[in-house]
Design a protein around this motif. Structure first.
Motif, PDB file in Angstrom:
ATOM      1  N   ASN A 185     -33.202 -84.793  -9.977  1.00 50.85           N
ATOM      2  CA  ASN A 185     -31.741 -85.190 -10.176  1.00 50.85           C
ATOM      3  C   ASN A 185     -31.351 -84.925 -11.824  1.00 50.85           C
ATOM      4  OD1 ASN A 185     -31.392 -86.479  -7.801  1.00 50.85           O
ATOM      5  ND2 ASN A 185     -31.923 -88.402  -8.128  1.00 50.85           N
ATOM      6  N   ILE A 186     -32.232 -85.254 -12.686  1.00 52.88           N
ATOM      7  CA  ILE A 186     -31.857 -84.958 -14.103  1.00 52.88           C
ATOM      8  C   ILE A 186     -31.538 -83.488 -14.299  1.00 52.88           C
ATOM      9  CG2 ILE A 186     -32.674 -84.652 -16.368  1.00 52.88           C
ATOM     10  CD1 ILE A 186     -34.210 -87.509 -16.022  1.00 52.88           C
ATOM     11  N   CYS A 187     -32.476 -82.624 -13.723  1.00 51.20           N
ATOM     12  CA  CYS A 187     -32.354 -81.000 -13.707  1.00 51.20           C
ATOM     13  C   CYS A 187     -31.127 -80.334 -12.831  1.00 51.20           C
ATOM     14  CB  CYS A 187     -33.572 -80.281 -13.150  1.00 51.20           C
ATOM     15  SG  CYS A 187     -35.117 -80.669 -14.131  1.00 51.20           S
ATOM     16  N   VAL A 188     -30.532 -81.242 -11.745  1.00 49.76           N
ATOM     17  CA  VAL A 188     -29.593 -80.686 -11.007  1.00 49.76           C
ATOM     18  C   VAL A 188     -28.282 -81.223 -11.826  1.00 49.76           C
ATOM     19  CG1 VAL A 188     -28.102 -81.602  -9.114  1.00 49.76           C
ATOM     20  CG2 VAL A 188     -30.527 -80.794  -8.771  1.00 49.76           C
ATOM     21  N   THR A 189     -28.286 -82.438 -12.408  1.00 51.40           N
ATOM     22  CA  THR A 189     -27.058 -82.673 -13.315  1.00 51.40           C
ATOM     23  C   THR A 189     -26.907 -81.711 -14.403  1.00 51.40           C
ATOM     24  OG1 THR A 189     -27.608 -84.936 -12.852  1.00 51.40           O
ATOM     25  CG2 THR A 189     -26.082 -84.639 -14.452  1.00 51.40           C
ATOM     26  N   MET A 190     -28.150 -81.233 -15.104  1.00 50.79           N
ATOM     27  CA  MET A 190     -27.971 -80.604 -16.407  1.00 50.79           C
ATOM     28  C   MET A 190     -27.668 -79.215 -16.005  1.00 50.79           C
ATOM     29  SD  MET A 190     -28.308 -82.271 -18.943  1.00 50.79           S
ATOM     30  CE  MET A 190     -29.398 -83.614 -19.920  1.00 50.79           C
ATOM     31  N   SER A 191     -27.901 -78.811 -14.914  1.00 50.63           N
ATOM     32  CA  SER A 191     -27.649 -77.164 -14.464  1.00 50.63           C
ATOM     33  C   SER A 191     -26.382 -77.141 -13.548  1.00 50.63           C
ATOM     34  CB  SER A 191     -28.963 -76.741 -13.916  1.00 50.63           C
ATOM     35  OG  SER A 191     -28.858 -77.106 -12.473  1.00 50.63           O
ATOM     36  N   ALA A 192     -25.705 -78.243 -13.651  1.00 51.16           N
ATOM     37  CA  ALA A 192     -24.451 -78.041 -12.709  1.00 51.16           C
ATOM     38  C   ALA A 192     -23.553 -77.100 -13.183  1.00 51.16           C
ATOM     39  CB  ALA A 192     -23.734 -79.508 -12.503  1.00 51.16           C
ATOM     40  N   ASP A 193     -22.717 -76.436 -12.382  1.00 46.16           N
ATOM     41  CA  ASP A 193     -21.555 -75.735 -12.853  1.00 46.16           C
ATOM     42  C   ASP A 193     -20.464 -76.352 -13.261  1.00 46.16           C
ATOM     43  OD1 ASP A 193     -23.250 -73.479 -12.715  1.00 46.16           O
ATOM     44  OD2 ASP A 193     -22.801 -72.984 -10.592  1.00 46.16           O
ATOM     45  N   ASP A 194     -20.398 -77.577 -13.161  1.00 49.40           N
ATOM     46  CA  ASP A 194     -19.140 -78.268 -13.672  1.00 49.40           C
ATOM     47  C   ASP A 194     -18.848 -78.031 -14.962  1.00 49.40           C
ATOM     48  OD1 ASP A 194     -17.271 -80.228 -13.589  1.00 49.40           O
ATOM     49  OD2 ASP A 194     -18.489 -82.098 -13.553  1.00 49.40           O
ATOM     50  N   PRO A 195     -17.549 -77.629 -15.189  1.00 49.99           N
ATOM     51  CA  PRO A 195     -17.008 -77.350 -16.424  1.00 49.99           C
ATOM     52  C   PRO A 195     -16.903 -78.462 -17.613  1.00 49.99           C
ATOM     53  CG  PRO A 195     -15.107 -77.320 -14.957  1.00 49.99           C
ATOM     54  CD  PRO A 195     -16.458 -77.426 -14.151  1.00 49.99           C
ATOM     55  N   LEU A 196     -17.074 -79.694 -16.931  1.00 48.13           N
ATOM     56  CA  LEU A 196     -17.206 -80.860 -18.005  1.00 48.13           C
ATOM     57  C   LEU A 196     -18.446 -80.688 -18.864  1.00 48.13           C
ATOM     58  CD1 LEU A 196     -16.080 -83.656 -18.876  1.00 48.13           C
ATOM     59  CD2 LEU A 196     -17.336 -84.549 -17.193  1.00 48.13           C
ATOM     60  N   PHE A 197     -19.301 -80.133 -18.240  1.00 52.53           N
ATOM     61  CA  PHE A 197     -20.762 -80.130 -18.868  1.00 52.53           C
ATOM     62  C   PHE A 197     -20.896 -78.783 -19.766  1.00 52.53           C
ATOM     63  CE2 PHE A 197     -21.975 -82.642 -15.231  1.00 52.53           C
ATOM     64  CZ  PHE A 197     -22.260 -84.025 -16.073  1.00 52.53           C
ATOM     65  N   LYS A 198     -20.075 -77.660 -19.336  1.00 55.06           N
ATOM     66  CA  LYS A 198     -20.331 -76.455 -20.249  1.00 55.06           C
ATOM     67  C   LYS A 198     -19.465 -76.107 -21.103  1.00 55.06           C
ATOM     68  CE  LYS A 198     -23.612 -75.229 -16.997  1.00 55.06           C
ATOM     69  NZ  LYS A 198     -24.822 -74.823 -17.537  1.00 55.06           N
ATOM     70  N   ASN A 199     -18.210 -76.824 -20.994  1.00 51.90           N
ATOM     71  CA  ASN A 199     -17.025 -76.423 -21.799  1.00 51.90           C
ATOM     72  C   ASN A 199     -17.207 -77.320 -22.895  1.00 51.90           C
ATOM     73  OD1 ASN A 199     -14.737 -75.681 -23.081  1.00 51.90           O
ATOM     74  ND2 ASN A 199     -13.407 -76.260 -21.636  1.00 51.90           N
ATOM     75  N   THR A 200     -17.649 -76.924 -24.167  1.00 55.14           N
ATOM     76  CA  THR A 200     -17.632 -78.001 -25.376  1.00 55.14           C
ATOM     77  C   THR A 200     -16.158 -77.933 -26.104  1.00 55.14           C
ATOM     78  OG1 THR A 200     -18.358 -75.875 -26.832  1.00 55.14           O
ATOM     79  CG2 THR A 200     -20.121 -77.516 -25.805  1.00 55.14           C
ATOM     80  N   ALA A 201     -15.301 -76.915 -25.929  1.00 54.59           N
ATOM     81  CA  ALA A 201     -13.913 -76.916 -26.530  1.00 54.59           C
ATOM     82  C   ALA A 201     -13.088 -78.320 -25.856  1.00 54.59           C
ATOM     83  CB  ALA A 201     -13.243 -75.702 -25.992  1.00 54.59           C
ATOM     84  N   ALA A 202     -13.672 -78.789 -24.573  1.00 55.45           N
ATOM     85  CA  ALA A 202     -13.042 -80.019 -24.105  1.00 55.45           C
ATOM     86  C   ALA A 202     -13.328 -81.094 -24.919  1.00 55.45           C
ATOM     87  CB  ALA A 202     -13.565 -80.116 -22.739  1.00 55.45           C
TER      88      ALA A 202
END
Length: 88
Positions: free
Chosen positions: A60-77
Motif C-alpha cells: 500500500n505504501i509503494c502504490v501510494t508513493m508511485s501513483a501518477d496522481d499529480p498531487l504527489f508529483k507536482n511540487t509547484a502546487a
C-alpha cells in the motif's frame, strides 16, 4: 495542565460492559479455533500473519508513493507560507 495528565488515579479505569463482553467472546472464539494446534503450528501461523500483513502494508505504501496522481508529483502546487497581517 500537564500535572493533571500525569497525576495518579485514585480509582482504577473501568471498561464498559460491552467491551468486556466482546473481549471475553473473542478470547473464547480464539481458544476454540486454536485448541487443536501444536506450538509449532501456532508459531508458523503467527509468522505467516506477520509476513502477510507486513507485505500488504508495504504494498500500500509503494502504490501510494508511485501513483501518477499529480498531487504527489507536482511540487509547484505547494503554496508558500503567507505572512499574517497583524494590526498594530
Amino acid at each position: 495542565m500537564m500535572k493533571m495528565l500525569f497525576k495518579k488515579r485514585d480509582q482504577p479505569f473501568v471498561y464498559p460492559d460491552y467491551y468486556l463482553q466482546l473481549q471475553n467472546w473473542w478470547a473464547g472464539r480464539m481458544s476454540e479455533v486454536t485448541s487443536g494446534l501444536s506450538k509449532t503450528k501456532l508459531i508458523c501461523m503467527l509468522i505467516l500473519f506477520i509476513v502477510l500483513t507486513g507485505s500488504y502494508f508495504i504494498y500500500n505504501i509503494c502504490v501510494t508513493m508511485s501513483a501518477d496522481d499529480p498531487l504527489f508529483k507536482n511540487t509547484a502546487a505547494i503554496s508558500k507560507v503567507k505572512a499574517i497581517n497583524l494590526k498594530k
